[in-house]
Scaffold this active site. Structure first.
Site, PDB file in Angstrom:
ATOM      1  N   ASP A  92       0.752  -1.302   0.109  1.00 33.37           N
ATOM      2  CA  ASP A  92      -0.041   0.084  -0.158  1.00 33.37           C
ATOM      3  C   ASP A  92       0.874   1.254   0.069  1.00 33.37           C
ATOM      4  O   ASP A  92       2.011   1.271   0.376  1.00 33.37           O
ATOM      5  CB  ASP A  92      -0.931  -0.059   1.403  1.00 33.37           C
ATOM      6  CG  ASP A  92      -1.986   1.080   0.978  1.00 33.37           C
ATOM      7  OD1 ASP A  92      -2.369   1.447   0.003  1.00 33.37           O
ATOM      8  OD2 ASP A  92      -2.579   1.414   2.339  1.00 33.37           O
ATOM      9  N   HIS A  93       0.398   2.443  -0.350  1.00 32.60           N
ATOM     10  CA  HIS A  93       0.961   3.623  -0.487  1.00 32.60           C
ATOM     11  C   HIS A  93       0.580   4.413   0.880  1.00 32.60           C
ATOM     12  O   HIS A  93      -0.411   4.774   1.177  1.00 32.60           O
ATOM     13  CB  HIS A  93       0.525   4.619  -1.403  1.00 32.60           C
ATOM     14  CG  HIS A  93       1.226   3.809  -3.016  1.00 32.60           C
ATOM     15  ND1 HIS A  93       0.510   4.056  -4.169  1.00 32.60           N
ATOM     16  CD2 HIS A  93       2.428   3.280  -3.268  1.00 32.60           C
ATOM     17  CE1 HIS A  93       1.059   3.538  -5.083  1.00 32.60           C
ATOM     18  NE2 HIS A  93       2.159   3.101  -4.405  1.00 32.60           N
TER      19      HIS A  93
ATOM     20  N   PHE B 270      -5.182   4.626   0.337  1.00 29.48           N
ATOM     21  CA  PHE B 270      -6.441   3.687   0.023  1.00 29.48           C
ATOM     22  C   PHE B 270      -5.820   2.785  -1.084  1.00 29.48           C
ATOM     23  O   PHE B 270      -6.684   2.656  -2.016  1.00 29.48           O
ATOM     24  CB  PHE B 270      -7.469   4.332  -0.310  1.00 29.48           C
ATOM     25  CG  PHE B 270      -7.848   5.281   0.726  1.00 29.48           C
ATOM     26  CD1 PHE B 270      -7.872   5.100   1.984  1.00 29.48           C
ATOM     27  CD2 PHE B 270      -8.258   6.810   0.268  1.00 29.48           C
ATOM     28  CE1 PHE B 270      -8.259   6.242   3.024  1.00 29.48           C
ATOM     29  CE2 PHE B 270      -8.723   7.602   1.365  1.00 29.48           C
ATOM     30  CZ  PHE B 270      -8.416   7.440   2.736  1.00 29.48           C
ATOM     31  N   HIS B 271      -4.737   2.459  -1.207  1.00 30.06           N
ATOM     32  CA  HIS B 271      -4.095   1.610  -2.493  1.00 30.06           C
ATOM     33  C   HIS B 271      -3.620   0.167  -2.221  1.00 30.06           C
ATOM     34  O   HIS B 271      -2.624  -0.193  -2.664  1.00 30.06           O
ATOM     35  CB  HIS B 271      -3.170   2.403  -3.206  1.00 30.06           C
ATOM     36  CG  HIS B 271      -3.261   3.763  -3.767  1.00 30.06           C
ATOM     37  ND1 HIS B 271      -2.581   4.480  -4.038  1.00 30.06           N
ATOM     38  CD2 HIS B 271      -4.655   4.401  -4.094  1.00 30.06           C
ATOM     39  CE1 HIS B 271      -2.986   5.759  -4.464  1.00 30.06           C
ATOM     40  NE2 HIS B 271      -4.175   5.554  -4.461  1.00 30.06           N
ATOM     41  N   PRO B 272      -4.432  -0.720  -1.583  1.00 29.61           N
ATOM     42  CA  PRO B 272      -4.091  -1.906  -1.339  1.00 29.61           C
ATOM     43  C   PRO B 272      -3.933  -2.861  -2.451  1.00 29.61           C
ATOM     44  O   PRO B 272      -4.879  -2.931  -3.282  1.00 29.61           O
ATOM     45  CB  PRO B 272      -4.893  -2.741  -0.235  1.00 29.61           C
ATOM     46  CG  PRO B 272      -6.271  -2.006  -0.614  1.00 29.61           C
ATOM     47  CD  PRO B 272      -6.003  -0.558  -0.652  1.00 29.61           C
TER      48      PRO B 272
END
Length: 556
Positions: free
Chosen positions: A310-311, A485-487
């Protein structure tokens, strides 16, 4: 409780970004039947469609799964809210609407990892273009624009409808700091500074439900079940075959337990959290984990739920003097009224804003070979998401490491499908990630020190200008870091001899027939940018492969 059984050719689990596109593409063949299942409700909640409405959709049970992460050592013991869309359109109904593909090297790397040239940038570019409806081509566009963008597809891309002088000045400061201007982040190298392009149409959010699903639902061969929870995948031994076959799904729907059977394929598009969780509940995953919870092992797959990436964004906040920002506008009743009227009559103004307006891609240090940082710059500030805006003018420069080396996990905690899995992103677990975090905060300071922002007398509120050493900035990163919010990565694709690969390069689950995963979980490494549109590209490829497999041999 009563039971019922029904049959379809294809079953798609999850009506999010990938699921909506797949439903439309597969149902284009009138000879097949398609069932799309969504745990959430219809996307009828008005705040889904007003761009600023993400504030009312995140952490709202009507639209969000409301997950939380496990306490993380890298975050100094903190847990985070971990939003995931639970409505038609999935995360495209609650996200930041930013249209971003990443970098060409991301996809070339996937091709090298999988041994499949279908994942090379030039091939992926065609899939991005296939469903794109880019504003640059509304009047025909230039030859270069037509090379990189599509027109007439379902996925609308537009310019933002509102600009801020303070963000124009921030962009000028970035250029003075040595970051080049760009006019397009999506040509394969996104280095530079510019306003983000967004997935909106005429000032409204453009989610994948509107883009792909609404018209398709008029087809008699496409069935939608919303408010329906898939509890498990069903399997059967196939005579003469070594692999178990996925035959359908068990669903809780309208007070009934329903078995939906798939004669061709079940396709998991439940996202990087939902898909590995459902695989584990169904007996596909790490043997020790499944046996610990009394789940019969259908296929031992140690990579299911591993490799979570994730980021992590670090929100640097600067108090300003004399700047017009959202903070001061919303603290006056007439400011709120003006904002509402601006949107009502012009579909513009702050209510049309994406959560982040200005984007910057650059390098954390000179020894980085590629842009490894992304900035989301906002004309506002607050202590934490969901809290009121500060009463003073401010700008927030959130910066994230695009290529983290830390890896986390998604693991079931019970055999009950209603119990959320344990999500452990494991942020800042490596020395490399911690160093990039410290360096990235210094990049923020370098930009803010430039002349175009001097008029505002910026004062660093977070993390605090008194923090200077690597150790101090790394500690601060753990204090202020939060998900963007980038899983991805929890059902990663790879070669058959890779023990941690979950799906092959055509997204078929290894060791099981009749089952694919098509969502962000299949990314073996995270893309260098926002993840929603790359997920659509993946679904576009998968739809073509699924249809080709039927035309060539009837089944995979």
């Amino acid at each position: 409780m009563s039971k019922a059984t029904t049959s379809f050719d294809y079953i798609i689990v999850g009506a999010g970004s990938a699921g909506c596109l797949l439903a439309k593409r597969l149902s284009e063949d009138p000879t097949v039947s398609v069932l799309l299942i969504e745990a959430g409700g219809r996307d009828s909640y008005p705040w889904i469609h007003i761009p600023v409405g993400y504030l009312y959709c995140i952490d709202n049970p009507r639209t969000d799964w409301r997950f939380r992460t496990q306490p993380a050592a890298g975050l100094n013991g903190r847990t985070l809210l971990y939003p995931r869309g639970r409505t038609l359109g999935g995360c495209s109904s609650i996200n930041g609407m930013i249209y971003m593909r990443g970098q060409a090297r991301d996809y070339d790397h996937w091709a090298a990892l999988t041994g499949d040239d279908a994942w090379r940038w030039e091939s992926c570019l065609e899939d991005f273009r296939r469903h794109e409806d880019h504003y640059r081509l509304d009047d025909g566009g230039s030859e270069q624009q037509r090379r990189f963008h599509g027109h007439g597809g379902e996925w609308r891309v537009e310019q933002q409808r509102y600009r801020w002088q303070v963000l124009d000045d921030f962009a000028a400061a970035a250029r003075e700091a040595g970051i080049p201007a760009t006019d397009d982040f999506n040509r394969g190298c996104n280095e530079g500074v510019d306003y983000f392009e967004v997935n909106q149409r005429a000032g409204w959010r453009w989610n994948t439900s509107k883009a792909f699903l609404r018209k398709a639902l008029a087809r008699p061969n496409l069935t939608l079940w919303h408010d329906s929870l898939v509890e498990r995948l069903d399997f059967a031994a196939t005579k003469g075959a070594e692999e178990p076959r996925c035959t359908g799904v068990s669903v809780h729907r309208q007070g009934q337990q329903v078995t939906a059977q798939a004669s061709r394929e079940v396709i998991l598009s439940a996202g990087a959290i939902g898909s590995p969780h459902l695989l584990q509940l169904s007996g596909i995953g790490p043997r020790e984990l499944l046996e610990q919870h009394g789940i019969a092992v259908i296929k031992e797959a140690p990579g299911v739920g591993e490799n979570l990436q994730d980021h992590l964004q670090l929100r640097a906040v600067y108090r300003l003097e004399g700047a017009r920002t959202l903070n001061t506008m919303v603290h006056r009743w007439w400011g709120k009224a003006a904002i509402a009227l601006h949107y009502l009559f012009k579909r513009s103004g702050p209510m049309s804003m994406a959560p982040s307006q200005l984007g910057i891609f650059t390098r954390s240090s000179h020894d980085q070979q590629h842009p490894n940082l992304e900035f989301h710059v906002q004309p506002l500030s607050l202590e934490a998401f969901g809290q009121p805006l500060h009463e003073f003018p401010a700008v927030t420069a959130s910066v994230c490491n695009l290529n983290p080396t830390s890896r986390g996990t998604v693991r079931l905690v019970s055999a009950d499908p209603r119990e959320a899995p344990a999500i452990a992103p494991n942020y800042l677990a490596t020395a490399e990630d911690r160093q990039v975090a410290a360096d990235s905060l210094r990049v923020v300071r370098r930009i803010v020190e430039q002349a175009p922002l001097a008029q505002y007398r910026p004062e660093e509120i977070k993390p605090g200008a008194f923090l200077q050493s690597d150790e101090e900035l790394q500690q601060a990163a753990g204090d202020i870091g939060t998900t963007i919010f980038h899983p991805v990565g929890t059902t990663a694709m790879g070669r058959a001899d890779d023990p941690m690969a979950v799906v092959d390069s055509r997204l078929r689950v290894l060791g099981v027939s009749g089952l694919r995963v098509v969502d962000a979980g299949v990314m073996p490494t995270i893309v260098s940018g926002n993840t929603n549109s790359p997920t659509l590209m993946i679904a576009e490829k998968a739809a073509a492969w699924i249809r080709e497999s039927v035309s060539s041999c009837g089944h995979d």
